[in-house]
Design a protein around this motif. Structure first.
Motif, PDB file in Angstrom:
ATOM      1  N   GLU A  83       0.851  -1.189   0.000  1.00 17.89           N
ATOM      2  CA  GLU A  83       0.000   0.000   0.000  1.00 17.89           C
ATOM      3  C   GLU A  83       0.889   1.243   0.000  1.00 17.89           C
ATOM      4  O   GLU A  83       1.825   1.354   0.787  1.00 17.89           O
ATOM      5  CB  GLU A  83      -0.927   0.012   1.216  1.00 17.89           C
ATOM      6  CG  GLU A  83      -1.949   1.108   1.146  1.00 17.89           C
ATOM      7  CD  GLU A  83      -2.996   1.008   2.242  1.00 17.89           C
ATOM      8  OE1 GLU A  83      -3.532   2.070   2.605  1.00 17.89           O
ATOM      9  OE2 GLU A  83      -3.273  -0.105   2.717  1.00 17.89           O
ATOM     10  N   THR A  84       0.595   2.147  -0.922  1.00 16.88           N
ATOM     11  CA  THR A  84       1.413   3.336  -1.119  1.00 16.88           C
ATOM     12  C   THR A  84       0.529   4.567  -1.078  1.00 16.88           C
ATOM     13  O   THR A  84      -0.543   4.572  -1.674  1.00 16.88           O
ATOM     14  CB  THR A  84       2.136   3.252  -2.487  1.00 16.88           C
ATOM     15  OG1 THR A  84       2.910   2.051  -2.518  1.00 16.88           O
ATOM     16  CG2 THR A  84       3.055   4.426  -2.714  1.00 16.88           C
ATOM     17  N   ARG A  85       0.966   5.595  -0.370  1.00 16.31           N
ATOM     18  CA  ARG A  85       0.187   6.834  -0.296  1.00 16.31           C
ATOM     19  C   ARG A  85      -0.069   7.363  -1.700  1.00 16.31           C
ATOM     20  O   ARG A  85       0.850   7.511  -2.492  1.00 16.31           O
ATOM     21  CB  ARG A  85       0.941   7.867   0.527  1.00 16.31           C
ATOM     22  CG  ARG A  85       0.073   9.045   0.916  1.00 16.31           C
ATOM     23  CD  ARG A  85       0.758   9.911   1.930  1.00 16.31           C
ATOM     24  NE  ARG A  85       0.931  11.213   1.305  1.00 16.31           N
ATOM     25  CZ  ARG A  85       1.933  12.004   1.517  1.00 16.31           C
ATOM     26  NH1 ARG A  85       2.885  11.667   2.330  1.00 16.31           N
ATOM     27  NH2 ARG A  85       1.999  13.161   0.911  1.00 16.31           N
ATOM     28  N   GLY A  86      -1.344   7.589  -2.016  1.00 17.45           N
ATOM     29  CA  GLY A  86      -1.715   8.066  -3.336  1.00 17.45           C
ATOM     30  C   GLY A  86      -1.881   6.945  -4.346  1.00 17.45           C
ATOM     31  O   GLY A  86      -2.212   7.193  -5.492  1.00 17.45           O
ATOM     32  N   ASP A  91      -5.293  -2.963  -4.184  1.00 14.31           N
ATOM     33  CA  ASP A  91      -4.399  -2.955  -3.018  1.00 14.31           C
ATOM     34  C   ASP A  91      -3.799  -1.575  -2.749  1.00 14.31           C
ATOM     35  O   ASP A  91      -2.868  -1.452  -1.952  1.00 14.31           O
ATOM     36  CB  ASP A  91      -3.277  -3.975  -3.230  1.00 14.31           C
ATOM     37  CG  ASP A  91      -3.813  -5.377  -3.443  1.00 14.31           C
ATOM     38  OD1 ASP A  91      -4.774  -5.761  -2.743  1.00 14.31           O
ATOM     39  OD2 ASP A  91      -3.283  -6.076  -4.336  1.00 14.31           O
ATOM     40  N   SER A  92      -4.277  -0.554  -3.435  1.00 10.27           N
ATOM     41  CA  SER A  92      -3.757   0.820  -3.302  1.00 10.27           C
ATOM     42  C   SER A  92      -2.233   0.863  -3.459  1.00 10.27           C
ATOM     43  O   SER A  92      -1.545   1.587  -2.737  1.00 10.27           O
ATOM     44  CB  SER A  92      -4.172   1.429  -1.968  1.00 10.27           C
ATOM     45  OG  SER A  92      -5.565   1.498  -1.864  1.00 10.27           O
ATOM     46  N   VAL A 125      18.246  10.295  -7.161  1.00  6.17           N
ATOM     47  CA  VAL A 125      17.445   9.122  -6.822  1.00  6.17           C
ATOM     48  C   VAL A 125      16.120   9.606  -6.244  1.00  6.17           C
ATOM     49  O   VAL A 125      16.090  10.515  -5.421  1.00  6.17           O
ATOM     50  CB  VAL A 125      18.189   8.221  -5.804  1.00  6.17           C
ATOM     51  CG1 VAL A 125      17.332   7.031  -5.395  1.00  6.17           C
ATOM     52  CG2 VAL A 125      19.521   7.761  -6.369  1.00  6.17           C
ATOM     53  N   PHE A 126      15.011   8.972  -6.683  1.00 10.89           N
ATOM     54  CA  PHE A 126      13.669   9.349  -6.255  1.00 10.89           C
ATOM     55  C   PHE A 126      12.945   8.120  -5.702  1.00 10.89           C
ATOM     56  O   PHE A 126      13.030   7.035  -6.286  1.00 10.89           O
ATOM     57  CB  PHE A 126      12.869   9.910  -7.436  1.00 10.89           C
ATOM     58  CG  PHE A 126      13.528  11.082  -8.101  1.00 10.89           C
ATOM     59  CD1 PHE A 126      13.246  12.378  -7.694  1.00 10.89           C
ATOM     60  CD2 PHE A 126      14.433  10.894  -9.139  1.00 10.89           C
ATOM     61  CE1 PHE A 126      13.850  13.466  -8.316  1.00 10.89           C
ATOM     62  CE2 PHE A 126      15.040  11.973  -9.763  1.00 10.89           C
ATOM     63  CZ  PHE A 126      14.752  13.259  -9.343  1.00 10.89           C
ATOM     64  N   ASP A 127      12.227   8.267  -4.606  1.00 13.94           N
ATOM     65  CA  ASP A 127      11.511   7.167  -3.955  1.00 13.94           C
ATOM     66  C   ASP A 127      10.148   6.958  -4.595  1.00 13.94           C
ATOM     67  O   ASP A 127       9.307   7.854  -4.583  1.00 13.94           O
ATOM     68  CB  ASP A 127      11.357   7.470  -2.467  1.00 13.94           C
ATOM     69  CG  ASP A 127      10.923   6.268  -1.667  1.00 13.94           C
ATOM     70  OD1 ASP A 127       9.995   5.556  -2.109  1.00 13.94           O
ATOM     71  OD2 ASP A 127      11.487   6.047  -0.592  1.00 13.94           O
ATOM     72  N   SER A 128       9.902   5.764  -5.119  1.00 14.17           N
ATOM     73  CA  SER A 128       8.628   5.477  -5.798  1.00 14.17           C
ATOM     74  C   SER A 128       7.470   5.312  -4.820  1.00 14.17           C
ATOM     75  O   SER A 128       6.317   5.401  -5.217  1.00 14.17           O
ATOM     76  CB  SER A 128       8.755   4.210  -6.641  1.00 14.17           C
ATOM     77  OG  SER A 128       8.937   3.069  -5.820  1.00 14.17           O
ATOM     78  N   GLU A 129       7.768   5.051  -3.564  1.00 11.68           N
ATOM     79  CA  GLU A 129       6.701   4.821  -2.583  1.00 11.68           C
ATOM     80  C   GLU A 129       6.420   6.043  -1.707  1.00 11.68           C
ATOM     81  O   GLU A 129       5.543   5.999  -0.853  1.00 11.68           O
ATOM     82  CB  GLU A 129       7.051   3.611  -1.724  1.00 11.68           C
ATOM     83  CG  GLU A 129       7.098   2.339  -2.554  1.00 11.68           C
ATOM     84  CD  GLU A 129       7.518   1.121  -1.760  1.00 11.68           C
ATOM     85  OE1 GLU A 129       7.843   1.252  -0.563  1.00 11.68           O
ATOM     86  OE2 GLU A 129       7.517   0.031  -2.337  1.00 11.68           O
ATOM     87  N   LEU A 130       7.168   7.110  -1.904  1.00 12.62           N
ATOM     88  CA  LEU A 130       6.967   8.346  -1.136  1.00 12.62           C
ATOM     89  C   LEU A 130       6.715   9.522  -2.063  1.00 12.62           C
ATOM     90  O   LEU A 130       7.400  10.549  -2.006  1.00 12.62           O
ATOM     91  CB  LEU A 130       8.172   8.637  -0.229  1.00 12.62           C
ATOM     92  CG  LEU A 130       8.368   7.697   0.943  1.00 12.62           C
ATOM     93  CD1 LEU A 130       9.669   8.010   1.677  1.00 12.62           C
ATOM     94  CD2 LEU A 130       7.193   7.780   1.904  1.00 12.62           C
ATOM     95  N   ASN A 131       5.747   9.360  -2.963  1.00 10.71           N
ATOM     96  CA  ASN A 131       5.350  10.427  -3.887  1.00 10.71           C
ATOM     97  C   ASN A 131       6.480  10.929  -4.774  1.00 10.71           C
ATOM     98  O   ASN A 131       6.532  12.105  -5.119  1.00 10.71           O
ATOM     99  CB  ASN A 131       4.706  11.600  -3.132  1.00 10.71           C
ATOM    100  CG  ASN A 131       3.341  11.250  -2.612  1.00 10.71           C
ATOM    101  OD1 ASN A 131       2.600  10.518  -3.264  1.00 10.71           O
ATOM    102  ND2 ASN A 131       3.002  11.748  -1.446  1.00 10.71           N
ATOM    103  N   LEU A 148      -3.920   9.119 -10.757  1.00 12.51           N
ATOM    104  CA  LEU A 148      -4.600   7.989 -11.368  1.00 12.51           C
ATOM    105  C   LEU A 148      -5.981   7.793 -10.770  1.00 12.51           C
ATOM    106  O   LEU A 148      -6.223   8.167  -9.621  1.00 12.51           O
ATOM    107  CB  LEU A 148      -3.789   6.702 -11.142  1.00 12.51           C
ATOM    108  CG  LEU A 148      -2.342   6.688 -11.633  1.00 12.51           C
ATOM    109  CD1 LEU A 148      -1.629   5.441 -11.135  1.00 12.51           C
ATOM    110  CD2 LEU A 148      -2.303   6.762 -13.154  1.00 12.51           C
ATOM    111  N   SER A 149      -6.855   7.172 -11.543  1.00 13.90           N
ATOM    112  CA  SER A 149      -8.151   6.733 -11.003  1.00 13.90           C
ATOM    113  C   SER A 149      -8.297   5.261 -11.350  1.00 13.90           C
ATOM    114  O   SER A 149      -7.757   4.789 -12.361  1.00 13.90           O
ATOM    115  CB  SER A 149      -9.307   7.561 -11.567  1.00 13.90           C
ATOM    116  OG  SER A 149      -9.507   7.274 -12.927  1.00 13.90           O
TER     117      SER A 149
END
Length: 177
Positions: A83-86, A91-92, A125-131, A148-149
């Motif tokens: 589950e990831t914010r946004g 499973d979000s 480097v960018f975190d895919s799970e933190l926006n 996304l919807s």
């Protein structure tokens, strides 16, 4: 005629304030921004709704390429597996980002092992799970997140907007030709 420091500062301050006021009133927004009646002052862009895939077809850690909001803007859709914010989907855990690095626009590459996007040009480097938050490197901003919807009735995922500014643009929606 000699100009005193006080007169110089007063003159330049007045000139700068006038220019800022005039420039603000003359700004042209190519994205046809409209002020929201529900939230005065908020700008809404006319983002297209584009189908990007089916949740059931996605594999954890596998990046799926698409373009949004136009064909000049490459993006990746990722199923993170947690589950990831946004995130959207059953499973979000499905997120998407522009893959143009916010430092100089190089295309970033997704690393499933580290769950990050890496820029091969200057090593941001960018975190895919933190926006899409910038973790390290030359970049100073997060990757723009593609909003996304998810529609459970047919398991479809659609891109509906962008949070952040896509590299190299003054507005995420390009003006019509």
């Amino acid at each position: 005629m000699k100009l005193s420091r006080r007169r110089f500062l007063a003159f330049t301050g007045t000139t700068a304030a006038s220019a800022a006021t005039l420039g603000d009133s003359l700004l042209f927004n190519p994205a046809r921004a409209a002020e929201s009646s529900q939230q005065p002052g908020k700008v809404n862009l006319d983002y297209p709704t584009i189908p990007v895939g089916k949740a059931g077809d996605l594999r954890v850690g596998q990046a799926v390429s698409f373009t949004y909001p136009d064909s000049s803007s490459p993006c990746n859709l990722i199923k993170t597996g947690r589950e990831t914010r946004g995130g959207v989907g059953p499973d979000s855990d499905i997120v998407a980002y522009s893959i143009l690095c916010t430092h100089m626009g190089c295309p970033v590459v997704y690393s499933a092992e580290e769950r990050t996007f890496k820029c091969p040009c200057h090593f941001s480097v960018f975190d895919s799970e933190l926006n899409g938050q910038m973790v390290s490197g030359q970049a100073t901003e997060s990757l723009p997140r593609i909003l996304l919807s998810y529609r459970a009735s047919d398991d479809s995922i659609e891109a509906v907007g962008v949070e952040g500014l896509i590299y190299g643009r003054q507005a995420n929606i390009l003006p019509s030709a």
